[in-house]
Design an enzyme around this catalytic site. Structure first.
Site, PDB file in Angstrom:
ATOM      1  N   CYS A  49       0.844  -1.210   0.000  1.00  0.00           N
ATOM      2  CA  CYS A  49       0.000   0.000   0.000  1.00  0.00           C
ATOM      3  C   CYS A  49       0.874   1.253   0.000  1.00  0.00           C
ATOM      4  O   CYS A  49       1.769   1.393   0.826  1.00  0.00           O
ATOM      5  CB  CYS A  49      -0.899  -0.008   1.231  1.00  0.00           C
ATOM      6  SG  CYS A  49      -1.720   1.563   1.535  1.00  0.00           S
ATOM      7  N   CYS A  52       0.370   3.245   3.570  1.00  0.00           N
ATOM      8  CA  CYS A  52       0.740   2.709   4.887  1.00  0.00           C
ATOM      9  C   CYS A  52       2.069   3.318   5.360  1.00  0.00           C
ATOM     10  O   CYS A  52       2.937   3.670   4.554  1.00  0.00           O
ATOM     11  CB  CYS A  52       0.861   1.178   4.815  1.00  0.00           C
ATOM     12  SG  CYS A  52      -0.705   0.303   4.989  1.00  0.00           S
ATOM     13  N   HIS A 115      -4.372   0.344   7.870  1.00  0.00           N
ATOM     14  CA  HIS A 115      -4.841   0.115   6.503  1.00  0.00           C
ATOM     15  C   HIS A 115      -6.303  -0.345   6.452  1.00  0.00           C
ATOM     16  O   HIS A 115      -7.015  -0.086   5.481  1.00  0.00           O
ATOM     17  CB  HIS A 115      -3.934  -0.949   5.860  1.00  0.00           C
ATOM     18  CG  HIS A 115      -4.205  -1.215   4.425  1.00  0.00           C
ATOM     19  ND1 HIS A 115      -3.743  -0.391   3.417  1.00  0.00           N
ATOM     20  CD2 HIS A 115      -4.908  -2.214   3.816  1.00  0.00           C
ATOM     21  CE1 HIS A 115      -4.143  -0.884   2.250  1.00  0.00           C
ATOM     22  NE2 HIS A 115      -4.852  -1.981   2.455  1.00  0.00           N
ATOM     23  N   ASN A 155     -13.254  10.179  -1.326  1.00  0.00           N
ATOM     24  CA  ASN A 155     -13.953   9.187  -2.143  1.00  0.00           C
ATOM     25  C   ASN A 155     -13.761   7.871  -1.434  1.00  0.00           C
ATOM     26  O   ASN A 155     -12.637   7.416  -1.289  1.00  0.00           O
ATOM     27  CB  ASN A 155     -13.311   9.044  -3.528  1.00  0.00           C
ATOM     28  CG  ASN A 155     -13.566  10.248  -4.385  1.00  0.00           C
ATOM     29  OD1 ASN A 155     -14.608  10.883  -4.287  1.00  0.00           O
ATOM     30  ND2 ASN A 155     -12.607  10.575  -5.238  1.00  0.00           N
ATOM     31  N   SER A 163      -8.970   4.565  -4.989  1.00  0.00           N
ATOM     32  CA  SER A 163      -7.951   3.693  -5.568  1.00  0.00           C
ATOM     33  C   SER A 163      -7.380   2.723  -4.539  1.00  0.00           C
ATOM     34  O   SER A 163      -6.596   1.856  -4.888  1.00  0.00           O
ATOM     35  CB  SER A 163      -6.825   4.560  -6.124  1.00  0.00           C
ATOM     36  OG  SER A 163      -6.259   5.329  -5.083  1.00  0.00           O
ATOM     37  N   HIS A 166      -7.114   1.957   2.090  1.00  0.00           N
ATOM     38  CA  HIS A 166      -6.514   2.682   3.224  1.00  0.00           C
ATOM     39  C   HIS A 166      -7.310   3.980   3.441  1.00  0.00           C
ATOM     40  O   HIS A 166      -7.529   4.721   2.489  1.00  0.00           O
ATOM     41  CB  HIS A 166      -5.040   2.995   2.911  1.00  0.00           C
ATOM     42  CG  HIS A 166      -4.274   3.392   4.124  1.00  0.00           C
ATOM     43  ND1 HIS A 166      -3.256   2.632   4.642  1.00  0.00           N
ATOM     44  CD2 HIS A 166      -4.396   4.457   4.941  1.00  0.00           C
ATOM     45  CE1 HIS A 166      -2.783   3.222   5.723  1.00  0.00           C
ATOM     46  NE2 HIS A 166      -3.464   4.336   5.919  1.00  0.00           N
ATOM     47  N   HIS A 168      -8.367   7.411   3.544  1.00  0.00           N
ATOM     48  CA  HIS A 168      -7.692   8.632   3.073  1.00  0.00           C
ATOM     49  C   HIS A 168      -8.654   9.558   2.356  1.00  0.00           C
ATOM     50  O   HIS A 168      -9.737   9.156   1.955  1.00  0.00           O
ATOM     51  CB  HIS A 168      -6.542   8.264   2.123  1.00  0.00           C
ATOM     52  CG  HIS A 168      -7.008   7.726   0.801  1.00  0.00           C
ATOM     53  ND1 HIS A 168      -7.493   6.448   0.653  1.00  0.00           N
ATOM     54  CD2 HIS A 168      -7.074   8.295  -0.430  1.00  0.00           C
ATOM     55  CE1 HIS A 168      -7.829   6.242  -0.610  1.00  0.00           C
ATOM     56  NE2 HIS A 168      -7.599   7.348  -1.296  1.00  0.00           N
ATOM     57  N   GLN A 170      -8.629  13.538  -0.083  1.00  0.00           N
ATOM     58  CA  GLN A 170      -7.815  14.392  -0.940  1.00  0.00           C
ATOM     59  C   GLN A 170      -8.180  15.854  -0.692  1.00  0.00           C
ATOM     60  O   GLN A 170      -9.252  16.151  -0.184  1.00  0.00           O
ATOM     61  CB  GLN A 170      -8.093  14.093  -2.407  1.00  0.00           C
ATOM     62  CG  GLN A 170      -7.614  12.748  -2.906  1.00  0.00           C
ATOM     63  CD  GLN A 170      -7.655  12.719  -4.434  1.00  0.00           C
ATOM     64  OE1 GLN A 170      -7.193  13.640  -5.115  1.00  0.00           O
ATOM     65  NE2 GLN A 170      -8.219  11.670  -4.979  1.00  0.00           N
ATOM     66  N   HIS A 298     -20.454  23.371   5.995  1.00  0.00           N
ATOM     67  CA  HIS A 298     -21.276  22.151   5.975  1.00  0.00           C
ATOM     68  C   HIS A 298     -20.548  21.041   5.246  1.00  0.00           C
ATOM     69  O   HIS A 298     -19.662  21.293   4.437  1.00  0.00           O
ATOM     70  CB  HIS A 298     -22.643  22.424   5.342  1.00  0.00           C
ATOM     71  CG  HIS A 298     -22.584  22.960   3.939  1.00  0.00           C
ATOM     72  ND1 HIS A 298     -22.395  24.293   3.646  1.00  0.00           N
ATOM     73  CD2 HIS A 298     -22.671  22.344   2.739  1.00  0.00           C
ATOM     74  CE1 HIS A 298     -22.380  24.471   2.336  1.00  0.00           C
ATOM     75  NE2 HIS A 298     -22.540  23.300   1.757  1.00  0.00           N
ATOM     76  N   GLN A 325     -33.503  13.036 -10.443  1.00  0.00           N
ATOM     77  CA  GLN A 325     -34.750  12.444  -9.949  1.00  0.00           C
ATOM     78  C   GLN A 325     -34.444  11.445  -8.843  1.00  0.00           C
ATOM     79  O   GLN A 325     -33.369  10.847  -8.826  1.00  0.00           O
ATOM     80  CB  GLN A 325     -35.424  11.756 -11.138  1.00  0.00           C
ATOM     81  CG  GLN A 325     -36.768  11.118 -10.874  1.00  0.00           C
ATOM     82  CD  GLN A 325     -36.651   9.643 -10.500  1.00  0.00           C
ATOM     83  OE1 GLN A 325     -35.599   9.034 -10.637  1.00  0.00           O
ATOM     84  NE2 GLN A 325     -37.725   9.076 -10.004  1.00  0.00           N
TER      85      GLN A 325
HETATM   86  P1  H2U Z   1      -8.095   8.344  -4.543  1.00  0.00           P
HETATM   87  O1  H2U Z   1      -8.150   6.985  -3.912  1.00  0.00           O
HETATM   88  O2  H2U Z   1      -9.282   9.222  -4.130  1.00  0.00           O
HETATM   89  O3  H2U Z   1      -7.915   8.252  -6.024  1.00  0.00           O
HETATM   90  O4  H2U Z   1      -6.817   9.106  -3.967  1.00  0.00           O
HETATM   91  C1  H2U Z   1      -5.536   8.592  -4.024  1.00  0.00           C
HETATM   92  C2  H2U Z   1      -4.577   9.603  -4.612  1.00  0.00           C
HETATM   93  O5  H2U Z   1      -3.265   9.186  -4.323  1.00  0.00           O
HETATM   94  C3  H2U Z   1      -4.672   9.741  -6.131  1.00  0.00           C
HETATM   95  O6  H2U Z   1      -5.111  11.056  -6.436  1.00  0.00           O
HETATM   96  C4  H2U Z   1      -2.390   9.611  -5.353  1.00  0.00           C
HETATM   97  C5  H2U Z   1      -3.237   9.501  -6.624  1.00  0.00           C
HETATM   98  O7  H2U Z   1      -2.835  10.472  -7.550  1.00  0.00           O
HETATM   99  N1  H2U Z   1      -1.170   8.805  -5.330  1.00  0.00           N
HETATM  100  C6  H2U Z   1       0.034   9.394  -4.967  1.00  0.00           C
HETATM  101  O8  H2U Z   1       0.065  10.606  -4.716  1.00  0.00           O
HETATM  102  N2  H2U Z   1       1.176   8.648  -4.878  1.00  0.00           N
HETATM  103  C7  H2U Z   1       1.235   7.307  -5.166  1.00  0.00           C
HETATM  104  O9  H2U Z   1       2.283   6.701  -5.036  1.00  0.00           O
HETATM  105  C8  H2U Z   1       0.018   6.609  -5.644  1.00  0.00           C
HETATM  106  C9  H2U Z   1      -1.250   7.402  -5.672  1.00  0.00           C
HETATM  107 ZN    ZN Z   2      -2.319   1.057   3.700  1.00  0.00          ZN
END
Ligand code: H2U
Ligand code: ZN
Length: 351
Positions: A49, A52, A115, A155, A163, A166, A168, A170, A298, A325
């Site tokens: 990961c 992590c 994680h 997200n 993605s 873990h 997280h 943004q 909010h 809707q």
């Molecule tokens: P999302 O799971 O919401 O996509 O957010 C993860 C973000 O982590 C994603 O925007 C970044 C991706 O660009 N990322 C890094 O900055 N470094 C990495 O090594 C892998 C992913």
């Molecule tokens: Zn992790």
């Protein structure tokens, strides 16, 4: 009008848009198809990961062995601080084709070193650390002279395109205020000019009296399925007093927010006995020189699920081409969420 029988439209005063409600399509009170309780077998540490503690990320970068939260510049940032300033293009017939350069910064924020956790399975103290992180990042990014707006979001889950499991979020910090928050800020300040009070504070006071759309409340925060909700289990998290920035929370409000988010996320997971996917975002006052009066901090939660862990709502067809809707009413969703237990389905019941 009978909200539970008659197809109708509802007005969203934040976005200045109408939504269609078709309650007759769910005449039976929908209990939600119950999937078997799932025990996600995610490990507490995953050597592969990129979030992590102590692990490697893109570009040979290494995470520190963090113990609470951790924030870093997104290695694949959509916005860059090095973009040339103020370059604009206007071409084609009547200048229809327009473009402008935009500077900004993107951050990734880890909510926990674990994680396998989600907000629903973190303690109030651990969620409180995330609130502190949001405050620090809002301040840090907002202090950059060219940044006007700091969008904090999360997200959660594959269904929303996350993605990585873990926990997280943004942050995208922009040179210009993006369209959706800008519209909401303008609507709130217009209301303030006309009525002399905060739109969302007035709205919450009404909902607290009305009660039918309230999901949860404590002494400093309330969770409501807004009258104008589009997503089946969409909620709005609102403070009890007008606060325009996350950095303005008192100690009690800080704790109260962590408590409210914990209970909301537990109820969400308990609804379909699954880690509930959603997109969450914090709307607050922008950080540039422009001032918007009467604006209220909010949090929006937009979960995609409709009937079970497998059945999601799609915003397609009529909704892409005409207007949004929903079938189940905001009142029905609020009742379901309100009645769910505050103990997570994966947590052993106390004897
Ligand atoms: P999302 O799971 O919401 O996509 O957010 C993860 C973000 O982590 C994603 O925007 C970044 C991706 O660009 N990322 C890094 O900055 N470094 C990495 O090594 C892998 C992913
Ligand atoms: Zn992790």
């Amino acid at each position: 009008m009978n909200y539970q029988d008659h197809p109708h439209r509802r007005y969203n005063p934040l976005s200045d848009q109408w939504i269609k409600v078709s309650p007759h399509r769910t005449k039976r009170h929908w209990q939600g198809q119950r999937e078997h309780a799932r025990h996600p077998d995610t490990p507490s540490y995953d050597p592969g990961c990129y979030l992590c503690p102590g692990n490697s990320r893109a570009g040979n970068l290494k995470n520190p062995v963090y113990e609470r939260t951790f924030a870093f510049d997104n290695d694949f940032a959509a916005l860059l601080s090095s973009t040339p300033e103020g370059v604009s293009v206007s071409e084609g017939p009547a200048g229809l084709l327009q473009a402008k350069t935009e500077r900004g910064r993107c951050r990734v924020i880890c909510f926990s070193p674990r994680h396998d956790l989600t907000m629903a399975r973190m303690s109030i103290e651990e969620i409180s650390n995330v609130v502190t992180l949001w405050q620090q990042e809002y301040q840090l990014l907002g202090d950059e002279p060219y940044i006007s707006h700091v969008q904090i979001f999360e997200n959660r889950g594959d269904a929303m395109g996350a993605s990585n499991p873990h926990p997280h979020g943004q942050i995208w910090a922009d040179e210009f205020i993006p369209d959706i928050p800008l519209k909401e800020l303008m609507q709130q300040s217009q209301y303030h000019e006309v009525h002399g009070s905060s739109m969302l504070s007035d709205y919450l006071a009404y909902e607290l009296e009305e009660k039918t759309r309230i999901v949860y409340r404590n002494s400093t925060w309330a969770v409501v399925v807004p009258y104008w909700a589009v997503w089946p289990y969409e909620v709005l998290v609102l403070p009890m007093r007008p606060i325009s920035r996350i950095t303005d929370l008192s100690e009690q409000e800080h704790y109260g927010l962590a408590e409210a988010l914990r209970i909301l996320c537990i109820r969400y997971d308990n609804l379909f006995l699954t880690p509930f996917p959603y997109s969450m975002g914090i709307h607050q006052h922008p950080t540039g020189s422009q001032v918007f009066s009467g604006t209220q901090l909010h949090l929006h939660y937009f979960p995609p699920l409709l009937r079970s862990a497998e059945v999601r709502k799609f915003m397609v067809g009529y909704e892409m081409l005409a207007m949004v809707q929903r079938d189940i009413t905001a009142e029905q969703s609020a009742q379901q969420l309100r009645e769910l237990p505050e103990q997570h389905y994966l947590q052993e019941a106390h004897a």
